[in-house]
Write a protein that holds these residues in place. Structure first.
Motif, mmCIF file in Angstrom:
data_model
loop_
_atom_site.group_PDB
_atom_site.id
_atom_site.type_symbol
_atom_site.label_atom_id
_atom_site.label_comp_id
_atom_site.label_asym_id
_atom_site.label_seq_id
_atom_site.Cartn_x
_atom_site.Cartn_y
_atom_site.Cartn_z
ATOM 1 N N ASN A 139 25.478 32.733 -6.099
ATOM 2 C CA ASN A 139 25.628 33.770 -5.087
ATOM 3 C C ASN A 139 24.606 34.865 -5.380
ATOM 4 N N SER A 140 23.591 34.999 -4.554
ATOM 5 C CA SER A 140 22.493 35.926 -4.839
ATOM 6 C C SER A 140 22.904 37.392 -4.756
ATOM 7 N N SER A 141 24.025 37.699 -4.162
ATOM 8 C CA SER A 141 24.453 39.100 -4.071
ATOM 9 C C SER A 141 24.987 39.625 -5.403
ATOM 10 N N LEU A 142 25.239 38.750 -6.352
ATOM 11 C CA LEU A 142 25.763 39.169 -7.651
ATOM 12 C C LEU A 142 24.679 39.620 -8.627
ATOM 13 N N PHE A 143 23.408 39.387 -8.300
ATOM 14 C CA PHE A 143 22.336 39.666 -9.241
ATOM 15 C C PHE A 143 22.281 41.117 -9.662
ATOM 16 N N VAL A 144 22.252 42.024 -8.707
ATOM 17 C CA VAL A 144 22.123 43.451 -9.029
ATOM 18 C C VAL A 144 23.354 43.955 -9.772
ATOM 19 N N LYS A 145 24.517 43.470 -9.411
ATOM 20 C CA LYS A 145 25.755 43.906 -10.075
ATOM 21 C C LYS A 145 25.755 43.512 -11.545
ATOM 22 N N ILE A 146 25.343 42.312 -11.842
ATOM 23 C CA ILE A 146 25.325 41.871 -13.233
ATOM 24 C C ILE A 146 24.140 42.488 -13.975
ATOM 25 N N LEU A 147 23.057 42.789 -13.275
ATOM 26 C CA LEU A 147 21.912 43.445 -13.902
ATOM 27 C C LEU A 147 22.285 44.833 -14.416
ATOM 28 N N VAL A 148 23.141 45.531 -13.703
ATOM 29 C CA VAL A 148 23.619 46.848 -14.167
ATOM 30 C C VAL A 148 24.393 46.693 -15.472
ATOM 31 N N ILE A 149 25.212 45.674 -15.571
ATOM 32 C CA ILE A 149 25.950 45.421 -16.806
ATOM 33 C C ILE A 149 24.984 45.081 -17.935
ATOM 34 N N GLU A 150 23.927 44.360 -17.621
ATOM 35 C CA GLU A 150 22.924 44.014 -18.625
ATOM 36 C C GLU A 150 22.191 45.251 -19.135
ATOM 37 N N ILE A 151 21.962 46.206 -18.272
ATOM 38 C CA ILE A 151 21.339 47.458 -18.698
ATOM 39 C C ILE A 151 22.242 48.190 -19.682
ATOM 40 N N PHE A 152 23.545 48.195 -19.422
ATOM 41 C CA PHE A 152 24.475 48.820 -20.363
ATOM 42 C C PHE A 152 24.487 48.079 -21.699
ATOM 43 N N GLY A 153 24.362 46.770 -21.663
ATOM 44 C CA GLY A 153 24.296 45.999 -22.899
ATOM 45 C C GLY A 153 23.043 46.301 -23.695
ATOM 46 N N SER A 154 21.930 46.526 -23.002
ATOM 47 C CA SER A 154 20.691 46.839 -23.713
ATOM 48 C C SER A 154 20.709 48.241 -24.317
ATOM 49 N N ALA A 155 21.631 49.069 -23.872
ATOM 50 C CA ALA A 155 21.753 50.409 -24.459
ATOM 51 C C ALA A 155 22.238 50.347 -25.901
ATOM 52 N N LEU A 156 22.891 49.248 -26.294
ATOM 53 C CA LEU A 156 23.332 49.106 -27.680
ATOM 54 C C LEU A 156 22.156 49.188 -28.646
ATOM 55 N N GLY A 157 21.048 48.567 -28.283
ATOM 56 C CA GLY A 157 19.859 48.623 -29.128
ATOM 57 C C GLY A 157 19.300 50.022 -29.235
ATOM 58 N N LEU A 158 19.316 50.750 -28.128
ATOM 59 C CA LEU A 158 18.843 52.134 -28.156
ATOM 60 C C LEU A 158 19.732 53.018 -29.024
ATOM 61 N N PHE A 159 21.040 52.772 -28.990
ATOM 62 C CA PHE A 159 21.942 53.534 -29.849
ATOM 63 C C PHE A 159 21.621 53.276 -31.317
ATOM 64 N N GLY A 160 21.353 52.027 -31.664
ATOM 65 C CA GLY A 160 20.982 51.705 -33.035
ATOM 66 C C GLY A 160 19.690 52.383 -33.443
ATOM 67 N N VAL A 161 18.708 52.423 -32.546
ATOM 68 C CA VAL A 161 17.441 53.092 -32.832
ATOM 69 C C VAL A 161 17.658 54.581 -33.067
ATOM 70 N N ILE A 162 18.474 55.198 -32.235
ATOM 71 C CA ILE A 162 18.736 56.641 -32.381
ATOM 72 C C ILE A 162 19.431 56.926 -33.698
ATOM 73 N N VAL A 163 20.444 56.137 -34.036
ATOM 74 C CA VAL A 163 21.160 56.345 -35.296
ATOM 75 C C VAL A 163 20.228 56.102 -36.482
ATOM 76 N N GLY A 164 19.386 55.093 -36.400
ATOM 77 C CA GLY A 164 18.441 54.817 -37.475
ATOM 78 C C GLY A 164 17.446 55.938 -37.685
ATOM 79 N N ILE A 165 16.955 56.511 -36.602
ATOM 80 C CA ILE A 165 16.013 57.628 -36.719
ATOM 81 C C ILE A 165 16.703 58.854 -37.306
ATOM 82 N N ILE A 166 17.933 59.104 -36.880
ATOM 83 C CA ILE A 166 18.675 60.246 -37.433
ATOM 84 C C ILE A 166 18.930 60.047 -38.920
#
Length: 178
Positions: A139-166
């Motif tokens: 179902n092609s209408s689900l792409f953008v909805k799941i992409l938003v969830i994927e962006i939230f998942g990729s934020a985990l790496g950014l949190f690790g980078v921020i904590v590591g720099i601190i």
């Protein structure tokens, strides 16, 4: 009693050079981050190729998931470069001072945190990217909805980078005697 305290783990760990801990932390930061990216790309890519058999239109659109996984490796490279710039030469008489040990352990801990945060981020993004490819084939209408969830998942790496720099901000080596 004295002989057993000399062979304890704490005694051995205190006698390892802080530069060794720093180098291991930097290697873990980049190595485990690349492992997380590769694992995520493997998970996403295999599902993407399999789902593209049914719906070839999803191939180019779902490459964004592979790019998100590759960003995880880039996070590890960036932090490894930042941690590498924290290293300074110290005289042999000051190598085991508390300030040197603190600097070595903080760089080591930063590398571990960034590496494993990016490992789990790569797995998270890979699994979500896999489900994005499979659901987009249905179902092609689900792409953008799941992409938003994927962006939230990729934020985990950014949190690790921020904590590591601190955490690495407190890594200061003793000043050289003049």
């Amino acid at each position: 009693m004295a002989a057993s305290s000399l062979s304890s783990w704490s005694h051995a760990l205190v006698r390892i050079s802080p530069y060794t801990f720093s180098a291991v932390g930097i290697a873990i930061s980049i190595g485990v981050s690349v492992l997380g990216a590769a694992w995520g790309i493997y998970i996403t890519g295999s599902s993407l190729i399999g789902a593209a058999i049914k719906a070839p239109r999803i191939t180019s659109k779902n490459l964004i998931s592979v790019i998100f996984c590759e960003a995880v490796a880039i996070y590890g490279v960036i932090v490894a470069i930042i941690l590498q710039t924290k290293l300074e030469s110290v005289s042999a008489s000051q190598i085991f001072t508390p300030e040197s040990l603190t600097a070595g352990y903080s760089i080591f801990a930063s590398g571990i945190i960034v590496g494993f945060a990016n490992l789990f981020c790569g797995l998270c993004v890979g699994i979500i990217g896999s489900s994005c490819a499979l659901s987009d084939a249905q179902n092609s209408s689900l792409f953008v909805k799941i992409l938003v969830i994927e962006i939230f998942g990729s934020a985990l790496g950014l949190f690790g980078v921020i904590v590591g720099i601190i955490m690495s901000a407190q890594a200061t080596w003793p000043a050289k005697p003049i």
